[in-house]
Design a protein around this motif. Structure first.
Motif, PDB file in Angstrom:
ATOM      1  N   ARG A 193       0.842  -1.196   0.000  1.00 25.87           N
ATOM      2  CA  ARG A 193       0.000   0.000   0.000  1.00 25.87           C
ATOM      3  C   ARG A 193       0.880   1.250   0.000  1.00 25.87           C
ATOM      4  O   ARG A 193       1.895   1.303   0.699  1.00 25.87           O
ATOM      5  CB  ARG A 193      -0.911   0.032   1.235  1.00 25.87           C
ATOM      6  CG  ARG A 193      -2.032  -0.979   1.238  1.00 25.87           C
ATOM      7  CD  ARG A 193      -3.172  -0.566   2.170  1.00 25.87           C
ATOM      8  NE  ARG A 193      -2.741   0.195   3.329  1.00 25.87           N
ATOM      9  CZ  ARG A 193      -2.505  -0.320   4.543  1.00 25.87           C
ATOM     10  NH1 ARG A 193      -2.660  -1.617   4.755  1.00 25.87           N
ATOM     11  NH2 ARG A 193      -2.129   0.459   5.535  1.00 25.87           N
ATOM     12  N   SER A 194       0.458   2.261  -0.746  1.00 22.15           N
ATOM     13  CA  SER A 194       1.255   3.494  -0.878  1.00 22.15           C
ATOM     14  C   SER A 194       1.598   4.092   0.480  1.00 22.15           C
ATOM     15  O   SER A 194       2.707   4.582   0.696  1.00 22.15           O
ATOM     16  CB  SER A 194       0.502   4.532  -1.707  1.00 22.15           C
ATOM     17  OG  SER A 194       0.184   4.007  -2.976  1.00 22.15           O
ATOM     18  N   ASP A 195       0.635   4.040   1.438  1.00 24.52           N
ATOM     19  CA  ASP A 195       0.869   4.692   2.734  1.00 24.52           C
ATOM     20  C   ASP A 195       1.837   3.902   3.621  1.00 24.52           C
ATOM     21  O   ASP A 195       2.345   4.424   4.610  1.00 24.52           O
ATOM     22  CB  ASP A 195      -0.451   4.919   3.478  1.00 24.52           C
ATOM     23  CG  ASP A 195      -1.155   3.617   3.842  1.00 24.52           C
ATOM     24  OD1 ASP A 195      -1.147   2.693   3.002  1.00 24.52           O
ATOM     25  OD2 ASP A 195      -1.707   3.508   4.953  1.00 24.52           O
ATOM     26  N   VAL A 196       2.116   2.649   3.249  1.00 23.62           N
ATOM     27  CA  VAL A 196       3.030   1.811   4.046  1.00 23.62           C
ATOM     28  C   VAL A 196       4.486   2.028   3.610  1.00 23.62           C
ATOM     29  O   VAL A 196       5.418   1.830   4.398  1.00 23.62           O
ATOM     30  CB  VAL A 196       2.638   0.318   3.912  1.00 23.62           C
ATOM     31  CG1 VAL A 196       3.675  -0.601   4.560  1.00 23.62           C
ATOM     32  CG2 VAL A 196       1.259   0.078   4.529  1.00 23.62           C
ATOM     33  N   PRO A 198       6.563   4.568   3.182  1.00 21.63           N
ATOM     34  CA  PRO A 198       7.497   5.351   4.015  1.00 21.63           C
ATOM     35  C   PRO A 198       7.963   4.629   5.279  1.00 21.63           C
ATOM     36  O   PRO A 198       8.981   4.989   5.862  1.00 21.63           O
ATOM     37  CB  PRO A 198       6.674   6.600   4.381  1.00 21.63           C
ATOM     38  CG  PRO A 198       5.610   6.699   3.338  1.00 21.63           C
ATOM     39  CD  PRO A 198       5.290   5.288   2.948  1.00 21.63           C
ATOM     40  N   THR A 199       7.233   3.598   5.715  1.00 18.62           N
ATOM     41  CA  THR A 199       7.602   2.876   6.947  1.00 18.62           C
ATOM     42  C   THR A 199       8.563   1.710   6.683  1.00 18.62           C
ATOM     43  O   THR A 199       9.017   1.065   7.620  1.00 18.62           O
ATOM     44  CB  THR A 199       6.345   2.294   7.639  1.00 18.62           C
ATOM     45  OG1 THR A 199       5.834   1.204   6.845  1.00 18.62           O
ATOM     46  CG2 THR A 199       5.259   3.333   7.797  1.00 18.62           C
ATOM     47  N   LYS A 205      12.923   0.948   0.792  1.00 18.79           N
ATOM     48  CA  LYS A 205      12.272   2.170   0.276  1.00 18.79           C
ATOM     49  C   LYS A 205      13.250   3.083  -0.472  1.00 18.79           C
ATOM     50  O   LYS A 205      12.841   3.813  -1.368  1.00 18.79           O
ATOM     51  CB  LYS A 205      11.564   2.931   1.398  1.00 18.79           C
ATOM     52  CG  LYS A 205      12.466   3.571   2.417  1.00 18.79           C
ATOM     53  CD  LYS A 205      11.657   4.292   3.491  1.00 18.79           C
ATOM     54  CE  LYS A 205      12.574   4.884   4.554  1.00 18.79           C
ATOM     55  NZ  LYS A 205      11.839   5.388   5.712  1.00 18.79           N
ATOM     56  N   ASP A 214       5.027  -0.209  -5.227  1.00 17.45           N
ATOM     57  CA  ASP A 214       3.808   0.534  -4.902  1.00 17.45           C
ATOM     58  C   ASP A 214       2.573  -0.079  -5.555  1.00 17.45           C
ATOM     59  O   ASP A 214       2.384  -0.012  -6.765  1.00 17.45           O
ATOM     60  CB  ASP A 214       3.972   1.997  -5.342  1.00 17.45           C
ATOM     61  CG  ASP A 214       2.915   2.905  -4.752  1.00 17.45           C
ATOM     62  OD1 ASP A 214       1.858   2.395  -4.337  1.00 17.45           O
ATOM     63  OD2 ASP A 214       3.148   4.128  -4.704  1.00 17.45           O
ATOM     64  N   ALA A 217      -3.247   2.784  -3.408  1.00 17.18           N
ATOM     65  CA  ALA A 217      -3.856   3.060  -2.098  1.00 17.18           C
ATOM     66  C   ALA A 217      -4.305   1.783  -1.389  1.00 17.18           C
ATOM     67  O   ALA A 217      -4.190   1.651  -0.177  1.00 17.18           O
ATOM     68  CB  ALA A 217      -5.030   4.018  -2.265  1.00 17.18           C
ATOM     69  N   SER A 218      -4.799   0.807  -2.148  1.00 21.78           N
ATOM     70  CA  SER A 218      -5.307  -0.436  -1.550  1.00 21.78           C
ATOM     71  C   SER A 218      -4.248  -1.536  -1.517  1.00 21.78           C
ATOM     72  O   SER A 218      -4.422  -2.545  -0.839  1.00 21.78           O
ATOM     73  CB  SER A 218      -6.503  -0.948  -2.358  1.00 21.78           C
ATOM     74  OG  SER A 218      -6.071  -1.312  -3.671  1.00 21.78           O
TER      75      SER A 218
END
Length: 282
Positions: A193-196, A198-199, A205, A214, A217-218
């Motif tokens: 997921r795109s939001d993951v 950066p972690t 990364k 990537d 979003a899902s």
């Protein structure tokens, strides 16, 4: 002058201080690459001295590893299955988890059997070339949207002596390929997921191509495109194996069933995490 054993010990200390996960293994791999020594040499000839050039090269490698560049990126190669694959910054470093997918395909097709296989989003060619290297009667096609990735895959096919049985095409997934062409379709698409992103660890990364990581979003964007596309490309009775993220099996199975696949199931990797979704075209 520094000896092999001193260099290995010193390298381990540096990597430990930089909080690198596997300092002993990484130090040994970088020392071997910098000096041309083998693991056996380090154990049986520990007092062999490094030349100034070898010491300088080892220090350069260690500087990069301290900055969290993966060993495979530093050396430009990575062992996968039984192969040593060349890499570039344009391809994902192949992961041990993906070997589960290779193993499953090989178990489904005995050695003498001829079959055609497509690897969609082939990257370095890791999955396709591992399978073809074990199944001399099989032929395959790797597709990728990145011309730079395809150059790496072609280079790997050539140096492994498989180029006559492996073709590569720049396209998005299976665009432009004929219906009902392949017995097998495999893919390890981007599924994070795109939001993951950066972690993730800096090794991933900052050094793996975003195109290969990537999943939107899902995390499922690639699978939404792939499920109907793979169904179209497979011959009747053909089978697919897809690598997934650990929490995606239910969603990917649903997409596969909606596309018309039968015998849809998820298999675990060696860490007992859901890793590969399989399906068969009726």
């Amino acid at each position: 002058m520094t000896t092999l054993v001193q260099a290995w010990t010193g390298a381990q200390k540096r990597l430990k201080a930089a909080f690198i996960d596997s300092p002993a293994i990484d130090a040994r791999l970088l020392l071997e690459a910098a000096t041309g020594a083998t693991r056996t040499d380090i154990l049986t000839d520990p007092y062999r001295e490094l030349t100034e050039d070898q010491e300088a090269l080892l220090n350069t490698y260690l500087d990069k590893r301290e900055k969290r560049m993966p060993v495979a990126r530093i050396l430009g190669r990575k062992g996968f299955w039984k192969l040593l694959l060349n890499l570039s910054e344009h391809v994902l470093i192949p992961r041990p988890e993906t070997e589960c997918l290779v193993d499953m395909v090989l178990k489904a097709y005995p050695e003498g059997e001829s079959f055609s296989i497509a690897d969609l989003g082939t990257g370095s060619g890791a999955i396709l070339l591992s399978i073809l290297s074990e199944r001399p009667a099989a032929k395959g096609l790797g597709t990728d949207i990145s011309e730079e990735a395809l150059a790496v895959a072609r280079d790997n096919a050539a140096h492994l002596g498989i180029a006559s049985r492996a073709a590569f095409l720049r396209t998005s997934w299976g665009d432009g390929l004929h219906d009902a062409t392949f017995d097998v379709v495999v893919s390890n698409p981007p599924y994070i997921r795109s939001d993951v992103i950066p972690t993730l660890d800096p090794e991933v990364k900052n050094h793996d191509p975003m195109l290969a990581l990537d999943g939107g979003a899902s995390g499922l964007e690639a699978f939404e495109a792939l499920a109907p596309e793979i169904f179209r490309l497979l011959k009747p009775g053909g089978r697919t194996w897809l690598e997934i993220g650990f929490d995606q099996s239910e969603d990917v199975e649903k997409l596969m069933k909606s596309a018309g696949f039968e015998d849809v199931a998820t298999y675990l990797d060696l860490s007992n995490l859901p890793r590969v979704v399989v399906g068969r075209k009726p």
